[in-house]
Enzyme design. Structure first.
Site: not given
Length: 219
Positions: A13, A15, A171
């Site tokens: 991922d 961000d 995250d």
């Protein structure tokens, strides 16, 4: 999982995983809120809604707005963010050494994010990360975005790797759900925007507290 995960492909991922873009996103979201006649919000409150894409973010920040106003707000956000991509955005500590190590080990790497592809590619170029990744997919690259498994499945197919030899690092629970749906392993980044509890609840195979730890759980 005690000895780590054997992988040929590592999908990251963006961000909250490779980069801490929280302040830039929050700044642009607040500019968008003001433009739409709303009051600014605390950055911490905005960051808690990052991960699903621009439209879902704005829907959460302006829940009373109709669809056409959300569409207008999305265009405004993209306009503002296009000129404010990496003002306060930084790499998480350890990103470059780990990417160098994974490259030296022959791992294929890709980025799958719900951020629009053009913005993601622009950030990777500015931060000199683009050479590490064989493929970059954004939230607008395919009909479905994470948590749907389609972008993970396409990455696995395009890079000719088995799902069982693929790891997704992210995250957010959307990363874990997308990974599981595609038959891949999921590593949760507890240092990112969501925190450990959401990643535990999502069923991540391994959860790391910092980026350098990723190197010790992938083999």
């Amino acid at each position: 999982m005690l000895n780590g995960i054997s992988a040929d492909l590592v999908i990251f991922d963006l961000d909250g995983t490779l980069i801490d873009s929280s302040q830039d996103i929050a700044w642009c979201a607040n500019k968008t809120l003001l433009a739409m006649g709303h009051e600014e919000m605390a950055p911490s409150e905005i960051v808690g809604h990052i991960g699903w894409g621009v439209k879902p973010l704005l829907e959460k920040l302006m829940p009373s707005e109709p669809a056409e106003r959300i569409t207008a707000a999305r265009l405004k956000f993209l306009e503002v963010y296009g000129g404010h991509l990496v003002v306060e955005t930084t790499l998480y500590p350890g990103v470059l050494p780990v990417l160098d190590l994974l490259t030296s080990l022959g791992k294929k790497m890709a980025v799958v994010t719900n951020k629009p592809e053009g913005l993601a590619v622009g950030i990777l170029e500015v931060m000199k990360l683009n050479a590490y990744f064989k493929l970059v997919l954004g939230g607008d690259s395919l009909p479905n975005r994470k948590p749907h498994p389609e972008p993970i499945e396409k990455t696995i197919k395009d890079l000719s790797v088995s799902p069982a030899r693929t790891v997704v690092v992210g995250d957010s629970p959307v990363d874990c759900e997308a990974a599981k749906g595609a038959g891949a392993f999921a590593i949760g980044a507890a240092y990112g925007f969501r925190g450990r509890d959401e990643l535990v609840a999502a069923g991540c195979d391994i959860i790391v507290n910092d980026f350098p730890s990723i190197a010790s759980v992938i083999r």
